[in-house]
Design an enzyme around this catalytic site. Structure first.
Site, PDB file in Angstrom:
ATOM      1  N   ASP A  23      -1.676 -15.073  25.102  1.00  0.00           N
ATOM      2  CA  ASP A  23      -2.306 -16.293  25.611  1.00  0.00           C
ATOM      3  C   ASP A  23      -2.683 -17.229  24.465  1.00  0.00           C
ATOM      4  OD1 ASP A  23      -3.321 -18.009  27.495  1.00  0.00           O
ATOM      5  OD2 ASP A  23      -5.206 -16.935  27.760  1.00  0.00           O
ATOM      6  N   HIS A  40       4.663 -22.762  22.599  1.00  0.00           N
ATOM      7  CA  HIS A  40       5.480 -21.653  23.092  1.00  0.00           C
ATOM      8  C   HIS A  40       6.568 -21.286  22.070  1.00  0.00           C
ATOM      9  CE1 HIS A  40       3.369 -21.816  26.798  1.00  0.00           C
ATOM     10  NE2 HIS A  40       3.913 -22.936  27.240  1.00  0.00           N
ATOM     11  N   LEU A 134      12.382   2.233  20.567  1.00  0.00           N
ATOM     12  CA  LEU A 134      11.310   1.421  21.154  1.00  0.00           C
ATOM     13  C   LEU A 134      11.822   0.792  22.448  1.00  0.00           C
ATOM     14  CD1 LEU A 134       8.680  -0.354  21.215  1.00  0.00           C
ATOM     15  CD2 LEU A 134       9.848  -1.941  19.674  1.00  0.00           C
TER      16      LEU A 134
HETATM   17  C1  FPP Z   1       0.282 -18.318  27.456  1.00  0.00           C
HETATM   18  O1  FPP Z   1      -0.074 -19.467  26.742  1.00  0.00           O
HETATM   19  C2  FPP Z   1       1.653 -17.937  27.257  1.00  0.00           C
HETATM   20  C3  FPP Z   1       2.628 -18.023  28.192  1.00  0.00           C
HETATM   21  C4  FPP Z   1       2.424 -18.560  29.550  1.00  0.00           C
HETATM   22  C5  FPP Z   1       3.989 -17.570  27.961  1.00  0.00           C
HETATM   23  C6  FPP Z   1       4.255 -16.652  26.800  1.00  0.00           C
HETATM   24  C7  FPP Z   1       5.539 -17.061  26.194  1.00  0.00           C
HETATM   25  C8  FPP Z   1       5.873 -16.917  24.904  1.00  0.00           C
HETATM   26  C9  FPP Z   1       5.047 -16.211  23.938  1.00  0.00           C
HETATM   27  C10 FPP Z   1       7.122 -17.550  24.358  1.00  0.00           C
HETATM   28  C11 FPP Z   1       8.423 -16.957  24.714  1.00  0.00           C
HETATM   29  C12 FPP Z   1       8.448 -15.532  25.149  1.00  0.00           C
HETATM   30  C13 FPP Z   1       9.382 -14.642  24.777  1.00  0.00           C
HETATM   31  C14 FPP Z   1       9.340 -13.241  25.308  1.00  0.00           C
HETATM   32  C15 FPP Z   1      10.424 -14.971  23.827  1.00  0.00           C
HETATM   33  P1  FPP Z   1      -0.693 -20.685  27.553  1.00  0.00           P
HETATM   34  O2  FPP Z   1       0.365 -21.687  27.737  1.00  0.00           O
HETATM   35  O3  FPP Z   1      -1.303 -20.186  28.829  1.00  0.00           O
HETATM   36  O4  FPP Z   1      -1.790 -21.167  26.558  1.00  0.00           O
HETATM   37  P2  FPP Z   1      -3.164 -21.863  26.919  1.00  0.00           P
HETATM   38  O5  FPP Z   1      -3.971 -20.844  27.694  1.00  0.00           O
HETATM   39  O6  FPP Z   1      -3.752 -22.175  25.585  1.00  0.00           O
HETATM   40  O7  FPP Z   1      -2.834 -23.070  27.725  1.00  0.00           O
END
Ligand code: FPP
Length: 258
Positions: A23, A40, A134
């Protein structure tokens, strides 16, 4: 391969399965005046680092909450960007995964993914299926409640078909119908960016999991933060609802009192 300082860890007592709620990508970007999508992109680099670190430590299972059922409600542009990042990640990492003997499995409603992402995912799953060092569980279009509902439906169908008695439903056959079938429950859940929530991630599987929440945002969660989370886990006392066995001095005291 990345450099890891493991001097604070007891390498004989590492978790078997680490699950991560990644997150804070959006906040990381917004604090820098960048678009959430940039966050992201940077988060993808943390994914690569944590997969490599997990492999290097010899931890056999890693679950990554990459996209929840609720994430479909984000703006189209952001959903498309996340899908495209997932596809590009799989394409660019597959050779390294083969080299490192990493297996990819998908956990969630894969049928909802765009066909190009599904195709890339299916290729990665198929190519890496015999890798044994893994297992990385990519939780995509995943929701903990949906997972439990699907398991209940599958068991109900078996009951209706006369294959299973209602009283024969137990933890083992219920777990076997979840998306994580065959994968042990997580020992450690890491959540970045400070929120104290499960957010509809693994609901059944986290029953006895140790939870570690860090203020660090996911794009900044790298080797050092990971080792700190593992060191914190190693300081926990896991009781699984039981009391700890009495220490020798307690036993002596009890004998004296008897
Ligand atoms: C939360 O941050 C994260 C996500 C909704 C998606 C996670 C995705 C990645 C780490 C990138 C790509 C993934 C892979 C497996 C290659 P948020 O957008 O909710 O952040 P915020 O809470 O600060 O708004």
């Amino acid at each position: 391969m990345i450099e890891l300082d493991t001097s604070s860890l007891d390498l004989t007592r590492l978790p078997t399965h680490v699950a991560v709620i990644m997150d804070g990508n959006g906040r990381w970007a917004q604090r820098r005046g960048m678009s959430r999508i940039e966050g992201h992109k940077r988060g993808k680099d943390s994914v690569r680092t944590i997969v490599e670190a997990t492999r290097k430590l010899g931890i056999p299972y890693l679950s990554l909450f990459a996209f929840s059922t609720e994430n479909w409600d984000r703006p189209h542009r952001e959903v498309n960007a996340l899908m495209s990042l997932l596809r590009r990640y799989l394409r660019s990492e597959i050779d390294r995964m083969m080299h490192n003997e990493v297996r990819v499995v998908a956990i969630g409603d894969v049928a909802r993914l765009p066909s190009s992402v599904r195709a890339e995912l299916e290729t990665a799953i198929e190519r890496t299926r015999d890798n044994g060092k893994l297992t990385v569980g990519l939780c995509v279009s995943f929701g903990g409640r949906e997972d439990i509902i699907h398991a209940a439906q599958a068991l109900a169908r078996r009951v209706a078909a006369g294959e299973l008695a209602p009283d024969a439903i137990d933890e083992a056959n219920f777990s076997a119908e979840l998306g994580t079938a065959g994968i042990p429950d997580p020992d450690l859940l890491i959540r970045t960016s400070g929120e104290m929530r499960i957010s509809n991630f693994y609901l059944w599987q986290l029953a006895y999991t140790e939870i570690y929440v860090t203020e660090t945002l996911w794009p900044e969660f790298r080797e050092t933060e990971y080792v700190a989370a593992l060191a914190d886990y190693q300081r926990r006392e896991r009781r699984f609802g039981r009391v700890l066995e009495a220490s020798p001095s307690d036993k002596l005291g009890a004998a004296r009192r008897a």
